[in-house]
Scaffold this motif. Structure first.
Motif, mmCIF file in Angstrom:
data_model
loop_
_atom_site.group_PDB
_atom_site.id
_atom_site.type_symbol
_atom_site.label_atom_id
_atom_site.label_comp_id
_atom_site.label_asym_id
_atom_site.label_seq_id
_atom_site.Cartn_x
_atom_site.Cartn_y
_atom_site.Cartn_z
ATOM 1 N N SER A 216 0.824 -1.209 0.000
ATOM 2 C CA SER A 216 0.000 0.000 0.000
ATOM 3 C C SER A 216 0.858 1.259 0.000
ATOM 4 C CB SER A 216 -0.928 0.002 1.220
ATOM 5 O OG SER A 216 -1.827 -1.073 1.172
ATOM 6 N N ASP A 217 1.910 1.266 0.815
ATOM 7 C CA ASP A 217 2.802 2.430 0.872
ATOM 8 C C ASP A 217 3.495 2.652 -0.467
ATOM 9 O OD1 ASP A 217 2.127 2.891 3.493
ATOM 10 O OD2 ASP A 217 3.883 1.865 4.329
ATOM 11 N N ALA A 218 3.934 1.554 -1.086
ATOM 12 C CA ALA A 218 4.621 1.668 -2.374
ATOM 13 C C ALA A 218 3.670 2.187 -3.450
ATOM 14 C CB ALA A 218 5.195 0.316 -2.781
ATOM 15 N N LEU A 219 2.410 1.756 -3.406
ATOM 16 C CA LEU A 219 1.439 2.228 -4.393
ATOM 17 C C LEU A 219 1.169 3.713 -4.209
ATOM 18 C CD1 LEU A 219 -0.528 1.740 -6.696
ATOM 19 C CD2 LEU A 219 -2.250 1.042 -5.004
ATOM 20 N N PHE A 220 1.018 4.153 -2.966
ATOM 21 C CA PHE A 220 0.780 5.577 -2.713
ATOM 22 C C PHE A 220 1.959 6.407 -3.223
ATOM 23 C CE2 PHE A 220 0.895 9.468 -0.194
ATOM 24 C CZ PHE A 220 -0.408 9.916 -0.332
ATOM 25 N N THR A 221 3.175 5.944 -2.959
ATOM 26 C CA THR A 221 4.374 6.646 -3.436
ATOM 27 C C THR A 221 4.417 6.683 -4.955
ATOM 28 O OG1 THR A 221 5.619 5.988 -1.464
ATOM 29 C CG2 THR A 221 6.896 6.652 -3.397
ATOM 30 N N GLU A 222 4.050 5.567 -5.575
ATOM 31 C CA GLU A 222 4.044 5.489 -7.036
ATOM 32 C C GLU A 222 3.044 6.471 -7.638
ATOM 33 O OE1 GLU A 222 4.806 3.792 -10.982
ATOM 34 O OE2 GLU A 222 5.911 3.965 -9.088
ATOM 35 N N VAL A 223 1.873 6.576 -7.041
ATOM 36 C CA VAL A 223 0.847 7.484 -7.563
ATOM 37 C C VAL A 223 1.299 8.941 -7.427
ATOM 38 C CG1 VAL A 223 -1.521 8.313 -7.266
ATOM 39 C CG2 VAL A 223 -1.040 5.865 -7.174
ATOM 40 N N GLN A 224 1.975 9.272 -6.328
ATOM 41 C CA GLN A 224 2.505 10.631 -6.177
ATOM 42 C C GLN A 224 3.544 10.928 -7.259
ATOM 43 O OE1 GLN A 224 0.811 12.530 -3.992
ATOM 44 N NE2 GLN A 224 -0.247 10.574 -3.724
ATOM 45 N N LYS A 225 4.329 9.917 -7.594
ATOM 46 C CA LYS A 225 5.328 10.056 -8.658
ATOM 47 C C LYS A 225 4.649 10.304 -10.004
ATOM 48 C CE LYS A 225 9.033 7.379 -10.890
ATOM 49 N NZ LYS A 225 9.721 6.056 -10.900
ATOM 50 N N VAL A 226 3.551 9.605 -10.241
ATOM 51 C CA VAL A 226 2.795 9.787 -11.481
ATOM 52 C C VAL A 226 2.262 11.214 -11.568
ATOM 53 C CG1 VAL A 226 0.728 9.079 -12.762
ATOM 54 C CG2 VAL A 226 2.175 7.350 -11.662
ATOM 55 N N LYS A 227 1.768 11.735 -10.454
ATOM 56 C CA LYS A 227 1.265 13.110 -10.431
ATOM 57 C C LYS A 227 2.362 14.097 -10.822
ATOM 58 C CE LYS A 227 -2.391 12.604 -6.961
ATOM 59 N NZ LYS A 227 -2.903 13.042 -5.640
ATOM 60 N N GLU A 228 3.564 13.866 -10.316
ATOM 61 C CA GLU A 228 4.678 14.772 -10.596
ATOM 62 C C GLU A 228 5.131 14.672 -12.051
ATOM 63 O OE1 GLU A 228 7.689 13.721 -7.824
ATOM 64 O OE2 GLU A 228 6.529 14.334 -6.055
ATOM 65 N N MET A 229 5.172 13.447 -12.588
ATOM 66 C CA MET A 229 5.668 13.241 -13.949
ATOM 67 C C MET A 229 4.633 13.613 -15.005
ATOM 68 S SD MET A 229 7.895 9.699 -13.789
ATOM 69 C CE MET A 229 6.409 8.684 -13.708
ATOM 70 N N GLY A 230 3.347 13.427 -14.677
ATOM 71 C CA GLY A 230 2.296 13.685 -15.652
ATOM 72 C C GLY A 230 1.969 12.481 -16.515
ATOM 73 N N TYR A 231 2.545 11.347 -16.205
ATOM 74 C CA TYR A 231 2.245 10.100 -16.912
ATOM 75 C C TYR A 231 2.623 8.935 -16.002
ATOM 76 C CZ TYR A 231 7.271 9.594 -17.776
ATOM 77 O OH TYR A 231 8.631 9.461 -17.615
ATOM 78 N N SER A 232 2.150 7.745 -16.346
ATOM 79 C CA SER A 232 2.443 6.564 -15.533
ATOM 80 C C SER A 232 3.175 5.521 -16.368
ATOM 81 C CB SER A 232 1.140 5.959 -14.988
ATOM 82 O OG SER A 232 0.328 5.517 -16.062
ATOM 83 N N THR A 233 3.768 4.568 -15.678
ATOM 84 C CA THR A 233 4.433 3.460 -16.355
ATOM 85 C C THR A 233 3.913 2.139 -15.800
ATOM 86 O OG1 THR A 233 6.265 3.402 -14.767
ATOM 87 C CG2 THR A 233 6.538 4.800 -16.724
ATOM 88 N N ASP A 234 4.001 1.135 -16.615
ATOM 89 C CA ASP A 234 3.699 -0.241 -16.210
ATOM 90 C C ASP A 234 4.846 -1.093 -16.738
ATOM 91 O OD1 ASP A 234 2.962 -2.911 -16.160
ATOM 92 O OD2 ASP A 234 1.218 -2.672 -17.449
ATOM 93 N N ASN A 235 5.788 -1.380 -15.847
ATOM 94 C CA ASN A 235 6.980 -2.139 -16.205
ATOM 95 C C ASN A 235 6.800 -3.587 -15.744
ATOM 96 O OD1 ASN A 235 9.505 -3.133 -16.750
ATOM 97 N ND2 ASN A 235 10.590 -1.869 -15.254
ATOM 98 N N GLU A 236 6.130 -4.379 -16.577
ATOM 99 C CA GLU A 236 5.823 -5.772 -16.244
ATOM 100 C C GLU A 236 5.043 -5.882 -14.933
ATOM 101 O OE1 GLU A 236 8.807 -8.913 -17.828
ATOM 102 O OE2 GLU A 236 10.017 -7.435 -16.745
ATOM 103 N N GLU A 237 4.135 -4.952 -14.702
ATOM 104 C CA GLU A 237 3.321 -4.966 -13.484
ATOM 105 C C GLU A 237 1.961 -5.618 -13.717
ATOM 106 O OE1 GLU A 237 3.391 -0.984 -11.605
ATOM 107 O OE2 GLU A 237 5.118 -0.645 -12.921
#
Length: 252
Positions: free
Chosen positions: A177-198
């Motif tokens: 859960s913590d890692a997902l929250f951190t990942e979503v904050q990163k997406v907000k900052e970058m303006g896009y998301s990634t899916d690296n074999e997820e």
């Protein structure tokens, strides 16, 4: 406000059966449908027989395996055509497919999932993907899903993370859960998301939300084999996708 009470227990059970048929890897028999939906065999058979007459399911072969009925093809076509987002997005995303030669997906939120509204496949270097139009993907494991989560208010995001079981479905699925929250904050900052074999092994995706006047419309992604998503290609695709994102949002 009182909680909405659903009407018609048989209708609800029929929906459970249709959902089971939709997600089944192979056409199931009655006993498998009964076990998978926790609906008694006698009741399930009556509902299946009724839906067979109505064209909502098909019963095939001596083993009496069940498939979704062909009437759903017309329903799906009508449902897709009624989405304004699809009408505005498809020409832009088709062009994006043409200039990247990668598969482009378009999705919308339904509950805690992304429903694939459109899939424009690579013409020359197509890869075999599990996703199908009308199919569902997790918000937490797909690039479109994470782009959508990043567009949600923090309260809604927190509730989703708290209530969702993060199951590992691919080599790099986020299960914390913590890692997902951190990942979503990163997406907000970058303006896009990634899916690296997820969400699927050997597949890499770039995801982008679609919003208009602070309203979330959906999301799209560029999907490629991981080996082809080089740093140079990522930089090129990001620029092209950002342009497509702007065009769709402006046209809507």
């Amino acid at each position: 406000m009182s909680e909405l009470r659903l009407y018609g227990s048989s209708l609800i059970k029929a929906k459970h059966i249709l959902d089971f048929l939709l997600t089944a890897k192979e056409a199931p028999e009655l006993k498998e449908i009964s076990a998978g939906t926790k609906i008694g065999k006698s009741t399930a058979l009556k509902i299946l027989n009724t839906m067979d007459v109505l064209g909502l399911v098909r019963k095939v072969g001596e083993e009496k395996k069940y498939y979704l009925g062909i009437d759903f093809i017309a329903y799906a076509d009508k449902a897709a055509s009624d989405f304004d987002l699809l009408q505005y997005a498809r020409p832009v995303l088709t062009h994006l497919r043409d200039i990247t030669d990668e598969t482009i997906n378009l999705g919308v939120v339904s509950g805690n999932s992304v429903v694939l509204l459109d899939k424009i496949e690579s013409q020359h270097r197509s890869i075999s993907l599990k996703s199908k139009i009308g199919g569902r993907m997790n918000l937490y494991s797909s690039s479109m899903g994470k782009a959508i989560l990043a567009a949600w208010p923090v309260e809604k995001l927190g509730k989703y993370i708290q209530e969702t079981e993060l199951l590992k479905i691919a080599p790099n699925t986020i299960t914390s859960s913590d890692a997902l929250f951190t990942e979503v904050q990163k997406v907000k900052e970058m303006g896009y998301s990634t899916d690296n074999e997820e969400n699927e092994a050997d597949v890499y995706c770039l995801g982008f939300s679609l919003t208009k006047n602070h309203q979330l419309l959906g999301a799209f992604s560029i999907t490629a084999p991981k080996y082809r998503m080089t740093k140079n290609n990522q930089e090129k695709y990001l620029k092209l996708a950002k342009q497509a994102q702007h065009e769709i949002e402006e046209a809507f």
